[in-house]
Design a protein around this motif. Structure first.
Motif, mmCIF file in Angstrom:
data_model
loop_
_atom_site.group_PDB
_atom_site.id
_atom_site.type_symbol
_atom_site.label_atom_id
_atom_site.label_comp_id
_atom_site.label_asym_id
_atom_site.label_seq_id
_atom_site.Cartn_x
_atom_site.Cartn_y
_atom_site.Cartn_z
ATOM 1 N N PHE A 150 0.825 -1.215 -0.117
ATOM 2 C CA PHE A 150 0.011 0.007 -0.115
ATOM 3 C C PHE A 150 0.983 1.073 0.070
ATOM 4 O O PHE A 150 0.520 2.175 -0.855
ATOM 5 N N GLU A 204 -2.003 5.965 -5.875
ATOM 6 C CA GLU A 204 -3.212 5.205 -5.329
ATOM 7 C C GLU A 204 -2.977 4.183 -4.736
ATOM 8 O O GLU A 204 -1.581 3.619 -4.569
ATOM 9 N N PHE A 205 -3.786 3.402 -3.675
ATOM 10 C CA PHE A 205 -3.789 2.097 -3.086
ATOM 11 C C PHE A 205 -3.871 1.005 -4.186
ATOM 12 O O PHE A 205 -5.025 0.689 -4.577
ATOM 13 N N ASN A 206 -2.578 0.432 -4.686
ATOM 14 C CA ASN A 206 -2.611 -0.616 -5.580
ATOM 15 C C ASN A 206 -1.577 -1.571 -5.609
ATOM 16 O O ASN A 206 -0.632 -1.432 -6.202
ATOM 17 N N GLY A 232 -9.600 -1.994 0.862
ATOM 18 C CA GLY A 232 -8.611 -1.950 -0.348
ATOM 19 C C GLY A 232 -7.929 -0.650 -0.112
ATOM 20 O O GLY A 232 -7.029 -0.275 -0.962
ATOM 21 N N THR A 233 -7.969 0.192 0.923
ATOM 22 C CA THR A 233 -7.048 1.289 1.206
ATOM 23 C C THR A 233 -6.137 0.966 2.319
ATOM 24 O O THR A 233 -6.280 -0.213 2.977
ATOM 25 N N LEU A 234 -5.360 1.746 2.774
ATOM 26 C CA LEU A 234 -4.420 1.482 3.887
ATOM 27 C C LEU A 234 -4.942 1.762 5.350
ATOM 28 O O LEU A 234 -4.181 1.313 6.203
ATOM 29 N N GLN A 283 -10.435 -3.734 -5.307
ATOM 30 C CA GLN A 283 -9.356 -3.438 -6.192
ATOM 31 C C GLN A 283 -9.742 -3.633 -7.624
ATOM 32 O O GLN A 283 -9.250 -3.114 -8.661
ATOM 33 N N LYS A 325 -7.077 -2.844 -10.061
ATOM 34 C CA LYS A 325 -7.302 -1.387 -10.485
ATOM 35 C C LYS A 325 -6.755 -0.544 -9.722
ATOM 36 O O LYS A 325 -6.691 0.742 -10.159
ATOM 37 N N GLY A 326 -6.841 -0.420 -8.578
ATOM 38 C CA GLY A 326 -6.253 0.448 -7.334
ATOM 39 C C GLY A 326 -7.347 1.499 -6.963
ATOM 40 O O GLY A 326 -8.697 1.431 -7.562
ATOM 41 N N ILE A 327 -7.268 2.073 -5.893
ATOM 42 C CA ILE A 327 -8.118 2.715 -5.248
ATOM 43 C C ILE A 327 -7.609 4.124 -4.885
ATOM 44 O O ILE A 327 -6.660 4.332 -4.339
ATOM 45 N N SER A 328 -8.449 5.329 -5.439
ATOM 46 C CA SER A 328 -7.964 6.519 -5.156
ATOM 47 C C SER A 328 -8.827 7.230 -4.095
ATOM 48 O O SER A 328 -10.058 6.786 -3.467
ATOM 49 N N ILE A 329 -7.975 7.954 -2.961
ATOM 50 C CA ILE A 329 -8.771 8.578 -2.021
ATOM 51 C C ILE A 329 -8.922 10.179 -2.218
ATOM 52 O O ILE A 329 -8.074 10.649 -2.960
ATOM 53 N N PHE A 359 -5.319 11.998 4.952
ATOM 54 C CA PHE A 359 -5.178 10.458 5.370
ATOM 55 C C PHE A 359 -4.006 10.181 5.804
ATOM 56 O O PHE A 359 -3.807 9.500 6.969
#
Lengths: 80, 633
Positions: free
Chosen positions: A22, A31-33, B70-72, B106, B207-211, B217
């Motif tokens: 992460f 991004e978290f990917n 799906g995030t930290l 994701q 695909k990843g997650i944007s915040i 954060f």
């Protein structure tokens, strides 16, 4: 110029939490990917996980600085 | 429109005609009904028809995750499944962990809706935009561990929800496992998937997650990480996992079982059972286990579990004398997709009734002995639905129909066996929750200061009240029990434990004590806003949780549930023989014996604190209007 470190991996201590991935992906891809992370964890929920680094890794050491289980450390530094 | 944290996407699969549809969630809904718990309720309510058979094509199953998954965000990995469950006929959310929710997010989806029924065994494979129903004929009949291994070998790193033979054979207490480890769907999710001929769901996301606000954060994360690192008990939590939360060796010792106590203690766990500690994605407090034991024939057995307590609790069964037997039996239960808690309760009840000559062994069609061999035989009978196993497969009510003495001895609520025994542990919120939870005997949503050992001082209790976001105006009521010496009113307090649990589950955060102790109402609101870009107040978030809980209750009222079903098991009012002691049902501080009258008063206090109709035990008209739920009546 960014500092470069030798990162020592101890897969036996890895829990598969992906925090390193992460951190890496958010730092370099915004991004978290974990699939884009330069640190690769295989078989994270099996008996013997594997830790690898992709060719794109510049050894910035952020993965090790954020590992909470002592599975990654920077050479010359104690386990975080 | 850009979504942050959320993906905004729902994928619907109709198994009857193999159709796949994608839809978008409305931003307004994502604030009023949040994430895994909330949006699951809303999506289910939108599709809902009352009084259908749970095992029918018309009963959908919805899987969901929260905006933090799906995030930290530390400890955000929950997967939630809602459906009408066959063990109880109740509509309920059920929760699990490990990597399924992470992969689903994701891959670009917040929820999966499963409709209809396939003619042939199939599994659902999702890899980002690729969604495919695949032939499962080669894995149908296999246990969960083998099924998951085969699918992970074929599709690589992924999150897997799978059923075993119990689900395939529609056993009403069957459940699923996520990644071979975390249970999901106590009360029959396995049977629901088995009926639909859906062997597994495997998701792989890249695909990843944007915040919305990475800077805000990061600030929260860094502070959180330092708190976790400074936590003095962290090392022992990581070393012992869930064994730290309930020292089973001490419980067995109190029961006079010295040999078992030695085998279930920390030393033996570390030396002869623990192989590897694993964590859900983003978790800094890893507590899941891979166990490895050497059996008497020198062969090795690997066992995955989300809590080592679950196998070790089986030591309570007479005739299980070694830890290798306990782990082997538990592993078989898990692999078949049966519920270890239910099997444990069943075997205990049958042992007790046979030894008291309260039941005729001929009714069983098996020779009942208190030993490893008999318990194994019972598992095979249940799995194959043969003889007594076929009766058990239909649930507790069917078993009770064998003999009216069984009915009186059963400790079940709404058809689901209890998890925590209040005569042993006292009546805290988790124990009380088992009576009022719409799903049946369920404990997690009653998590509160009464299960982190904070009961010793009022000051500490009040600190936890604030952490959970209990309004100051309610404090006095919570500290006004029916009898002064009880100190807390467990009925009133349970309502706020449910709110807290629901907020965590909506967001996707872990509710286990060692993780949720780091969170507060303020902090989770901050996290939610920094990740989604919304601007909800603490009260908005709590209200969204309350709205979702009430919606799930409304659906169950439509199914015919009311106060009559929120019933303390009769057996709780009798003494429990525990070693040399006879334990009575007492309040959380152990000062007062709970009579039926007191139990009723606590129930009324719970309904009152919820703003519900006290006589009917259901949401009042004014509460429904206040929460804007009129359209679901």
């Amino acid at each position: 110029m960014m500092e470069s470190f030798k990162i020592i991996a101890d897969p036996k201590k890895c829990t598969g939490c992906r925090i390193c991935q992460f951190i890496c992906s958010s730092l370099y891809h915004h991004e978290f990917n974990p699939s884009k992370s330069y640190i690769i964890i295989l078989d994270e929920y099996e008996l013997s996980p594997t830790i690898q680094f992709s060719d794109k890794c510049n050894h910035c050491g952020q993965c090790a600085r954020n590992c909470l289980y002592g599975a990654l450390k920077l050479e010359g530094e104690g386990i975080s | 429109m850009k979504y942050f944290g959320y993906t905004g996407n729902v994928v619907s699969i109709d198994l009857t005609n193999a159709q796949i549809n994608l839809s978008k969630e409305k931003l307004e809904d994502l604030q009023n009904f949040i994430g895994g718990f909330g949006m699951n309720c809303k999506l289910f309510a939108d599709l809902y028809s009352p009084n259908i058979n749970p095992l029918s094509p018309e009963n959908p199953i919805i899987f969901g995750t929260g905006p933090l998954v799906g995030t930290l965000a530390p400890g955000a990995s929950r997967t939630v499944a809602i459906s009408k469950f066959p063990a109880t006929n109740a509509i309920a959310n059920s929760c699990g962990s490990m990597s399924f929710g992470f992969h689903l997010k994701q891959a670009g989806y917040d929820h999966i809706i499963i409709h209809g029924k396939s003619d042939e065994p199939c599994y659902l494979f999702i890899h980002d935009d690729h969604i495919e129903l695949c032939d499962a004929s080669n894995i149908w009949g296999k246990d969960i561990i083998k099924t998951t291994d085969i699918l992970k070998r074929k599709h690589d790193s992924s999150g897997v929800i799978a059923i075993g033979q119990a689900g395939e054979n529609l056993i009403k207490s069957s459940l699923t496992l996520i990644d071979k480890t975390s249970t999901l769907g106590r009360g029959g999710l396995g049977a629901l998937m088995g009926f639909k001929k859906l062997k597994a769901i495997i998701v792989k996301g890249t695909k990843g997650i944007s915040i919305a606000d990475p800077k805000r954060f990061n600030k929260i994360f860094l502070k959180f990480k330092e708190r976790v690192k400074r936590y003095p008990q962290r090392d022992s939590w990581i070393e012992l996992g869930m064994l730290r939360s309930l020292p089973i060796g001490m419980l067995l010792s109190a029961k006079g079982e010295k040999s078992k106590a030695r085998q279930a203690n920390e030393k033996n766990y570390l030396k002869n059972m623990k192989k590897r500690r694993i964590a859900c994605p983003s978790c800094p407090m890893a507590d899941k286990d891979i166990l490895e034991i050497t059996k008497p024939d020198n062969s090795h057995l690997i066992c995955y579990t989300s809590s080592v307590i679950n196998p070790l609790m089986m030591f309570g069964l007479k005739g299980l004398d070694s830890y290798t037997q306990v782990i082997e039996l538990f592993n078989k239960i898990n692999s078949y997709g049966l519920d270890a808690l239910t099997i444990n309760s069943l075997c205990e009840l049958l042992n007790q009734m046979v030894s008291n000559n309260e039941i005729d062994q001929n009714e069983f069609n098996i020779e009942w002995n208190e030993d490893f061999k008999t318990y194994n035989k019972l598992l095979e009978l249940i799995k194959q639905r043969e003889g007594l196993g076929d009766i058990i497969a239909e649930g507790w009510e069917k078993l009770a129909s064998l003999n009216n003495k069984i009915q009186n001895k059963m400790t079940t609520v709404k058809g689901l066996d209890i998890i925590f025994e209040p005569r042993l542990l006292k009546l805290g919120t988790m124990e009380f929750e088992q009576v009022v939870n719409p799903k049946g005997a369920h404990v997690a949503s009653g998590g509160s200061p009464t299960y982190v050992g904070a009961g010793g001082s009022i000051e500490k209790m009040l600190t936890h009240f604030d952490r959970m976001g209990i309004p100051k105006l309610a404090h006095k009521r919570l500290l006004t029990p029916p009898k002064e010496e009880m100190i807390i009113n467990v009925g009133r307090m349970t309502r706020y434990s449910e709110d807290w649990y629901t907020m965590l589950t909506c967001l996707g955060l872990c509710a286990r004590a060692q993780m949720n102790r780091f969170y507060s109402h303020e902090l989770i609101t901050e996290l939610f806003n920094s990740i989604t870009g919304f601007d909800l107040s603490k009260e908005d978030l709590r209200k969204a949780a309350e709205r979702s809980w009430n919606l799930s209750k409304i659906l169950n009222v439509k199914e015919g549930f009311s106060r009559k079903d929120d019933k303390f098991p009769e057996e709780w009012f009798n003494s429990l023989k525990y070693g040399k002691n006879k334990l009575k049902l007492k309040d959380f501080y152990g000062t007062t014996e709970i009579s039926k009258e007191l139990a009723n008063q606590l129930l009324e206090d719970y309904y009152d604190e919820r703003g519900w109709d006290i006589n009917k035990g259901i949401p009042s008209h004014s509460k429904i209007q206040e929460l804007g739920l009129g359209e679901f009546l």
